[in-house]
Design an enzyme around this catalytic site. Sequence first.
Site, PDB file in Angstrom:
ATOM      1  N   LYS A 710     -11.879   5.118   0.333  1.00  0.00           N
ATOM      2  CA  LYS A 710     -10.744   5.209  -0.033  1.00  0.00           C
ATOM      3  C   LYS A 710      -9.819   4.208   0.877  1.00  0.00           C
ATOM      4  CE  LYS A 710     -11.345  10.044  -1.173  1.00  0.00           C
ATOM      5  NZ  LYS A 710     -10.920  11.549  -0.927  1.00  0.00           N
ATOM      6  N   GLU A 714      -1.788   2.170   2.738  1.00  0.00           N
ATOM      7  CA  GLU A 714      -0.530   2.740   1.962  1.00  0.00           C
ATOM      8  C   GLU A 714      -0.346   4.310   2.520  1.00  0.00           C
ATOM      9  OE1 GLU A 714       1.034   0.241  -1.091  1.00  0.00           O
ATOM     10  OE2 GLU A 714      -1.278   0.338  -1.728  1.00  0.00           O
TER      11      GLU A 714
HETATM   12 MO1  MOS Z   1       1.191  -2.636  -1.929  1.00  0.00          MO
HETATM   13  S1  MOS Z   1       3.312  -2.226  -2.168  1.00  0.00           S
HETATM   14  O1  MOS Z   1       0.619  -1.766  -3.511  1.00  0.00           O
HETATM   15  O2  MOS Z   1       1.086  -4.368  -2.237  1.00  0.00           O
END
Ligand code: MOS
Length: 749
Positions: A710, A714
């Site tokens: 996963k 982010e």
């Molecule tokens: Mo990332 S902001 O999904 O490039």
Amino acid sequence: MSRAAPEPKANMGKPEPRVDGRLKVTGEARYGSDFPVSNPTFAYLVTSSIAKGEIRGMDLSDAKAVPGVLDIFTHENTGKLKNLKFGAGGSGPTTSIQDFGPKIQHDGQIVAMVVADSFEAAREAAYKVKVAYTAEKPSATFDSPGVTEQDAVKAGGGEPKKFPQAGDAEAAYSSAEVKLDVEYGTPTQHHNPIELFTTTALWRDDELTIYEPSQFMYGLKNGIAQKLGIAPEKVHAVSPFVGGAFGSKGQLSPRTALVAFAAKKLNRPVKLVATRDQGFTIQTYRAETHHRIRMGAQKDGKITSFNHEGWEISSRPDPYSVAGVEDSGRLYSFGSVKTQVTIVHADRNTPGFMRSPPVVPYIYALESAIDELAVKLNMDPIELRRINDSMTDATGKQWSSRSLMKCYDEAAESFGWSKRTPQPGSMRDGEWLIGWGCASAVYPTHVGAAAARVRFFAEGKAQVQIAAHEIGTGTYTIIAQMVAERLAIPVSSVNVEMGDSNFPPSPVAGGSNQTASCCSVVLKACDSINAKLNGGQPAAAPETVGRTAADGDGEKLADRFAKLGVGAIEEYAEFLPPGAKPDTIKKLYAGTPFLTGGSKGEKLMYATGAEFVEVRINAFTKEIRVPRMVGAFAAGRIMNTRTAHSQYMGAMIWGLSSALHEATEIDKRHARYVNDNLADYLIPVNADVPRVDVIMVSEEDNFVNPVGVKGIGELGNVGTAAAVANAVYHATGVRVRQLPIRLEKLLSV
Ligand code: MOS
């Protein structure tokens, strides 16, 4: 092993040092503008000083008189460049692709580009370009007169989007025993990668080479071809290293085709390095958002109704939408759900992805509201989440795996949460008010179609080619680890080549899909090599492939190659995730990626985490300090605990930044960014971040993709801002509902 390179637990890979680390620290890694070109020219952009209106005329005479100036490009001599629709360029939105005027759609729009023999001459001339405008009064943001609203489900053309809806959330809210009705806001933020936005264009006859930091090589290649009206095979895009992107280098930029166009006309290479302040307006940013959440619950904590309405700023022409209700509406087992997103069009540049785009503002709102509900219910906020934890969302969809409460338990233990006294202001150390807060992190697990080439040599070395992206995350390293594992050779025997549109395509490096997508396709190629080496028999256990040579047991690797009569085996593989169509790879080659996961597939695919924060607020000055943060995260298989630690830690620091520091200030009279530089755009420095503890929680999920990964790039900054806001409430009793939380918001206490 060390804090930065944690001991791997179950389902975690070794903390291999970055294979490109030496290149980076010695300055040998080449970023876009580092590539030498012979006989270069230098470009400098001129950007609009108004946000709305039209160019009436331009006086270029003084600028052209500057010695060394070769040409000046404006809307009057670049008419051959094609305008692309919103969403062209492969990875989503484009920024003001209507480009250079005469219509002005936002402050800082590119209106001209000067090209000269030296950077200094180009810059001097750019300042001498005189532009006469017919200006209109712009609308800057939410409360500005003249903005227009649009329902996000219908935005962007195509099929209307379906945000989660379940049951009768209005009725459930009306009849709820406990009700919460609150509004939150997040400001405009800009990525500010240290590497600026650069483009170098070079033509050899009718073939174009573009050096530009990119999160999507095939989007860049194909988008530029479309803009210039040439065949994509004539374009070669190169970007082996990216000095930070965070979403700002995934979209086709308005500058690129202009630089290429100029290079063609001048018949010389053109180099552009846009300035820091120009980067605020010629690229995307995180849109400011506004939220209203209405939640209904039973007295025992069971949430019966969740209503999340979001409003987001976009530009006039482009319907970019963040739309994190897709995820906020599914995080807990809400009895009923109603969600809605409204795009508010203003005279601004088009926003876009910025680290954890859909969820960051929406989960900040949700996780703040959960804390507020816990206060209303007089309940521990972790227990409230436990009561509403579920493997099924309100629409009936199942999670493929979910370790949210495990993350809470491990982080709470490490943080010492049991010693918390819930009453606001009850924990005090001299003149410092102490607050402890927590919040959930969640990020959709994306996976995309990808292709790759792997070559295995008889001497036990391997070479990989894939047009993937090194945006600081460690992609070279984890791909090398994947190949080393499948072919049973040392990581140092694997040479990974990426960031070149001549290699097989990988998806946009966005949405944290890259590790899952690239490792899945590379694994497939390695397994084909394994099968070939095994003489068409079923593939051998991967851990035996390359080992035979080294161990001396069984046949030597070189002999097996000799038996096949080859010195190397090369396999090209294509990986298609569920839901892909027969033409998915063809489309990827043409610049349109296919991504699935999150809420899109058969099951809900998400990584989860729990973040805990201590704040100390000076009772007299209201100075806010964060002495420590603890985050525990579960994200399936972790390829490398060192690069993962770095991703999590960096993201938590960014989360702290969005909680306390970051905001792009807007002069509403002119719809103009005020603090468009690194001196005035606040970010945390070392003194703001004393201690960050990262806990990696073991999790196994073989449903999400063949490698069980996963994405984690982010996840870590989702939830941090809410954890800080919740801790600030606990310290002071003041609920700040508009980020960032700065001391003036606490002065009334
Ligand atoms: Mo990332 S902001 O999904 O490039």
